[in-house]
Design an enzyme around this catalytic site. Structure first.
Site, mmCIF file in Angstrom:
data_model
loop_
_atom_site.group_PDB
_atom_site.id
_atom_site.type_symbol
_atom_site.label_atom_id
_atom_site.label_comp_id
_atom_site.label_asym_id
_atom_site.label_seq_id
_atom_site.Cartn_x
_atom_site.Cartn_y
_atom_site.Cartn_z
ATOM 1 N N GLU A 1 0.863 -1.185 0.000
ATOM 2 C CA GLU A 1 0.000 0.000 0.000
ATOM 3 C C GLU A 1 0.895 1.230 0.000
ATOM 4 O OE1 GLU A 1 -2.775 2.468 -0.330
ATOM 5 O OE2 GLU A 1 -3.524 0.431 -0.038
ATOM 6 N N ASN B 1 4.893 1.726 -4.231
ATOM 7 C CA ASN B 1 4.031 1.717 -5.402
ATOM 8 C C ASN B 1 4.230 0.432 -6.207
ATOM 9 O OD1 ASN B 1 3.153 2.349 -8.236
ATOM 10 N ND2 ASN B 1 2.701 4.339 -7.316
ATOM 11 N N ASP C 1 -8.604 0.644 -7.667
ATOM 12 C CA ASP C 1 -9.164 1.872 -8.230
ATOM 13 C C ASP C 1 -9.505 1.625 -9.699
ATOM 14 O OD1 ASP C 1 -9.656 4.460 -9.239
ATOM 15 O OD2 ASP C 1 -8.281 5.351 -7.772
ATOM 16 N N TYR D 1 -13.765 -2.869 1.913
ATOM 17 C CA TYR D 1 -14.627 -2.388 0.833
ATOM 18 C C TYR D 1 -15.693 -3.420 0.497
ATOM 19 C CZ TYR D 1 -11.750 1.682 -0.393
ATOM 20 O OH TYR D 1 -11.100 2.889 -0.375
ATOM 21 N N GLU D 2 -15.297 -4.668 0.469
ATOM 22 C CA GLU D 2 -16.220 -5.744 0.117
ATOM 23 C C GLU D 2 -17.377 -5.813 1.113
ATOM 24 O OE1 GLU D 2 -16.016 -10.518 -0.994
ATOM 25 O OE2 GLU D 2 -14.200 -9.388 -0.486
#
Length: 215
Positions: free
Chosen positions: A69, A96, A118, A193-194
């Protein structure tokens, strides 16, 4: 989703060099030494707050997991989970994805997870999508021969794009779920998120895509 800035996060990440790889380039080809074993290595690119990678670590203690992350204020939550639950087979990289080949030797990784990446919906941002051929080439380099990408999203457009991108790249789609939570798939570990999107009735899409042998 915007995250609250945590000015103390960077310092805290530096306090745990045994969990947070401070200079991952120095570990290239030596990750098994960092983990202290020769177990397979799985990476989650875009690990967020770490619910998935820590859940996988607890469920599969014979696999080494690395959560990647870029934002300190987000990944520090993953660190807190690892410390609180004393999960020894999960490490963190604050970097990254474009730099993955700087951190891993060819064939050093056994699997890559992409969860709720994203979508970068604008065409001009296509190359930023983690399932674009630019990133697929990076993943293919660090993965063992016939390595796999396991991909989950709630975004139908990104999922359709990704299936096309995988196929165009010459990958094999071993499994495709168009409604994961209403399928017979077992052992699903949800991300933050899920949980949020599925609770609102969003359909979750998943696929397992495998690189073909170059021989």
């Amino acid at each position: 989703m915007r995250q609250r800035f945590k000015p103390w996060a960077k310092e805290k990440l530096q306090e745990y060099p045994e969990i947070v790889a401070q200079n991952p380039a120095e570990l290239k080809g030596r990750w098994h030494e960092y983990f202290g074993n020769n177990n397979p290595i799985h990476i989650e690119v875009g690990t967020g707050k770490g619910q998935f990678v820590t859940g996988m670590g607890k469920a599969h203690p014979d696999i080494n997991y690395i959560g990647m992350e870029i934002y300190d204020s987000i990944i520090v939550s993953a660190l807190e989970k690892i410390v609180e639950e004393n999960i020894g087979n999960v490490k963190i990289i604050r970097e990254n994805a474009q730099k993955l080949t700087d951190f891993f030797e060819p064939g050093e990784v056994d699997r890559v997870y992409l969860n709720f990446s994203d979508p970068w919906p604008k065409n001009k941002h296509e190359k930023r999508r983690l399932t674009h051929e630019f990133f697929l080439a990076i993943f293919e380099t660090i993965l063992k021969e016939n390595g796999e990408i396991h991909f989950k999203t709630d975004n139908q457009g990104l999922f359709e794009y990704s299936l096309h991108s995988f196929s165009k790249y010459g990958m094999v789609l071993n499994q495709v779920w168009l409604d994961l939570h209403n399928s017979d798939y077992e052992g699903n570990i949800m991300t933050e998120y899920e949980e949020k999107f599925s609770s609102k009735g969003f359909r979750i899409y998943r696929t397992e895509a495998q690189f073909r042998s170059k021989n």
